[in-house]
Design an enzyme around this catalytic site. Sequence first.
Site, PDB file in Angstrom:
ATOM      1  N   LYS A 190       0.874  -1.182   0.000  1.00 13.36           N
ATOM      2  CA  LYS A 190       0.000   0.000   0.000  1.00 13.36           C
ATOM      3  C   LYS A 190       0.906   1.224   0.000  1.00 13.36           C
ATOM      4  O   LYS A 190       1.403   1.641   1.043  1.00 13.36           O
ATOM      5  CB  LYS A 190      -0.882  -0.026   1.251  1.00 13.36           C
ATOM      6  CG  LYS A 190      -2.215   0.698   1.131  1.00 13.36           C
ATOM      7  CD  LYS A 190      -2.170   2.190   0.997  1.00 13.36           C
ATOM      8  CE  LYS A 190      -1.717   2.982   2.195  1.00 13.36           C
ATOM      9  NZ  LYS A 190      -1.406   4.379   1.814  1.00 13.36           N
ATOM     10  N   GLU A 265       9.613   1.322  10.841  1.00 16.28           N
ATOM     11  CA  GLU A 265      10.672   2.329  10.727  1.00 16.28           C
ATOM     12  C   GLU A 265       9.978   3.675  10.843  1.00 16.28           C
ATOM     13  O   GLU A 265       9.259   4.084   9.939  1.00 16.28           O
ATOM     14  CB  GLU A 265      11.408   2.151   9.393  1.00 16.28           C
ATOM     15  CG  GLU A 265      12.777   2.795   9.394  1.00 16.28           C
ATOM     16  CD  GLU A 265      12.757   4.122   8.706  1.00 16.28           C
ATOM     17  OE1 GLU A 265      12.635   5.142   9.433  1.00 16.28           O
ATOM     18  OE2 GLU A 265      12.861   4.162   7.474  1.00 16.28           O
ATOM     19  N   CYS A 299      13.504  10.745   7.728  1.00 14.45           N
ATOM     20  CA  CYS A 299      13.394  10.335   9.137  1.00 14.45           C
ATOM     21  C   CYS A 299      14.740  10.404   9.843  1.00 14.45           C
ATOM     22  O   CYS A 299      14.798  10.501  11.061  1.00 14.45           O
ATOM     23  CB  CYS A 299      12.799   8.942   9.218  1.00 14.45           C
ATOM     24  SG  CYS A 299      13.520   7.817   8.042  1.00 14.45           S
ATOM     25  N   GLU A 400       9.333  15.797  15.834  1.00 15.74           N
ATOM     26  CA  GLU A 400       9.821  15.649  14.459  1.00 15.74           C
ATOM     27  C   GLU A 400       9.048  16.630  13.579  1.00 15.74           C
ATOM     28  O   GLU A 400       7.828  16.531  13.460  1.00 15.74           O
ATOM     29  CB  GLU A 400       9.601  14.216  13.960  1.00 15.74           C
ATOM     30  CG  GLU A 400      10.188  14.012  12.589  1.00 15.74           C
ATOM     31  CD  GLU A 400      10.074  12.570  12.107  1.00 15.74           C
ATOM     32  OE1 GLU A 400       9.006  11.974  12.280  1.00 15.74           O
ATOM     33  OE2 GLU A 400      11.064  12.061  11.545  1.00 15.74           O
TER      34      GLU A 400
HETATM   35  P1  ADP Z   1       3.675  10.719   6.797  1.00  9.85           P
HETATM   36  O1  ADP Z   1       3.386  11.649   7.934  1.00  9.85           O
HETATM   37  O2  ADP Z   1       5.098  10.554   6.464  1.00  9.85           O
HETATM   38  O3  ADP Z   1       2.732  10.842   5.636  1.00  9.85           O
HETATM   39  P2  ADP Z   1       2.150   8.577   7.722  1.00  9.85           P
HETATM   40  O4  ADP Z   1       2.557   7.735   8.842  1.00  9.85           O
HETATM   41  O5  ADP Z   1       0.960   9.462   7.869  1.00  9.85           O
HETATM   42  O6  ADP Z   1       3.450   9.340   7.365  1.00  9.85           O
HETATM   43  O7  ADP Z   1       1.925   7.716   6.408  1.00  9.85           O
HETATM   44  C1  ADP Z   1       2.780   6.679   6.021  1.00  9.85           C
HETATM   45  C2  ADP Z   1       1.940   5.603   5.388  1.00  9.85           C
HETATM   46  O8  ADP Z   1       1.016   5.117   6.359  1.00  9.85           O
HETATM   47  C3  ADP Z   1       1.097   6.062   4.195  1.00  9.85           C
HETATM   48  O9  ADP Z   1       1.104   5.030   3.216  1.00  9.85           O
HETATM   49  C4  ADP Z   1      -0.277   6.224   4.803  1.00  9.85           C
HETATM   50  O10 ADP Z   1      -1.325   6.049   3.864  1.00  9.85           O
HETATM   51  C5  ADP Z   1      -0.279   5.081   5.802  1.00  9.85           C
HETATM   52  N1  ADP Z   1      -1.257   5.224   6.895  1.00  9.85           N
HETATM   53  C6  ADP Z   1      -1.753   6.360   7.434  1.00  9.85           C
HETATM   54  N2  ADP Z   1      -2.648   6.072   8.407  1.00  9.85           N
HETATM   55  C7  ADP Z   1      -2.713   4.720   8.492  1.00  9.85           C
HETATM   56  C8  ADP Z   1      -3.450   3.802   9.324  1.00  9.85           C
HETATM   57  N3  ADP Z   1      -4.302   4.219  10.233  1.00  9.85           N
HETATM   58  N4  ADP Z   1      -3.243   2.487   9.132  1.00  9.85           N
HETATM   59  C9  ADP Z   1      -2.373   2.048   8.219  1.00  9.85           C
HETATM   60  N5  ADP Z   1      -1.662   2.855   7.404  1.00  9.85           N
HETATM   61  C10 ADP Z   1      -1.826   4.177   7.528  1.00  9.85           C
END
Ligand code: ADP
Length: 497
Positions: A190, A265, A299, A400
Amino acid sequence: MNVMHLASPKAAATETAARPLLIDGKFVPALSGRTFASHNPATGRLVAHVCEGDAEDIDLAVAAARKAFEGPWSRFTPFERQACILRFSELVDQNFEELAMTDVLDMGVPITVSRSRRQRVLGLLRFYAGACTAIRGATTPDSLPGEMFTYTLKEPVGVVGAITPWNGPVVHTMWKIGPVLATGCTMVLKPAEDAPLTAIRLGELLLEAGVPPGVVNVVPGFGHTAGAALAAHGDVDKISFTGSESVGRKIIDASQGNMKRLTLELGGKSPDVVFADCDFKAAVQGAAMGVFANSGQSCTAGTRLLVERSIFGEFVDAVSDFAKTLKVGDGLDPDTQIGPLINRKQLDRVTGYIDLGEREGARTVSGGRRLTEGAYGDGFFVEPTVLAGVTNDMKVARDEIFGPVVCAIPFDTFEEATTIANATSFGLGSGVWTQSLATAHRMAKAIRAGTVWVNTYGGLDPAVPFGGYKTSGIGRECGLEQMEEYLETKAVIMKFA
Ligand code: ADP
């Protein structure tokens, strides 16, 4: 199968058909028929529409991954999997310019940077190809009574759900695909909604390389829908996630149903420690690019710049002067060194933290502004920013920010530097600049972080494990350590007749 490619920005701008999901070797629309748009953060222009996967598409993709795991893929020998990775690596090499351009358009990275990732990406794939044939169990000396023979088998963990961030699509995707192919797992990937295009193209190249249908499925979609469904799915054996700490915690919660294995990570607030005996010029450039590269959206960014007090003023001024020379702009311009931030949310977050830092008592030495003049106004550009007068307890030094903002903090002694460096909930990257071998080794030992760079910052090697202490994550990517994360160990205890 007709996935349209981003051969040129012009072609990208004129394309209208939505990029599909890849499930069981076929490119398909989302069951809901919904799509979402991916925009270029430098210009605000549409790059492509993308089919929006959701829980029901994740179900299909997981079923395809399970079928492939139990089907022909399970009979591929390590050498056959290796051959697939090497063919994939050749295709990635041949198509690298297109992949590099896709990352520029999708997330704003400068083209010179994205092109320069070719060797790193190919190196990763060659490492994983080698790792296929390096997997081995062990025999143990007899310890049980009777005539016994005991050994271990290493077996693929099963169906892996991989969830990637947007800040380095081509590299992050390889970090997920590589160990899956190397160990004989299968996966549902995903990609981040902000930069999904590279993953879709790589899915196509994997099929072309002869990886059987269903081994790698790609389901773009949103985190709270497709991502959450994957993280909670009862038939997914492991989640490999790269992203924010807050989502990492959600992944941990969602994993409980079937006790998934996890590799996480997550974030960082990495200390970059500069001693007065450093090579001044090298340290200035290294420390500056250690935080400003990728517009600070990394990161491992060395966002807490700890500088020995005797050179503090001079060093911070030099970093600020260097920051002012960096060319901020559209990643398509070959002169650009610093691209835009990924989206408006991130822009507001970064400028909000700069304001907060000033309210907390920090002083903006250079930068500090969103750029809006001319073409800048269409994108999400922020000047590389140096904050001084920061103490480690301020929010700007604790949270961060994920933008081009560095907090400079003075220290007097080695002990004080160590205390400040470790006074963080994170533990991903860290840096030390010194010409003293003893100081370098002592610091490398004292810092609680997954990586310590000495007189350099940010480089990663496919063979060297990468990951975090504390809330920066669980497990390691790269290196043979990563293979273990995708393998179960089975013990066979055999009594002779
Ligand atoms: P960033 O702040 O770097 O965008 P996120 O942690 O929000 O990092 O997103 C990283 C990945 O996690 C993306 O692919 C996002 O769609 C996915 N993501 C966000 N929320 C969820 C969730 N509740 N469960 C699983 N994946 C998620």
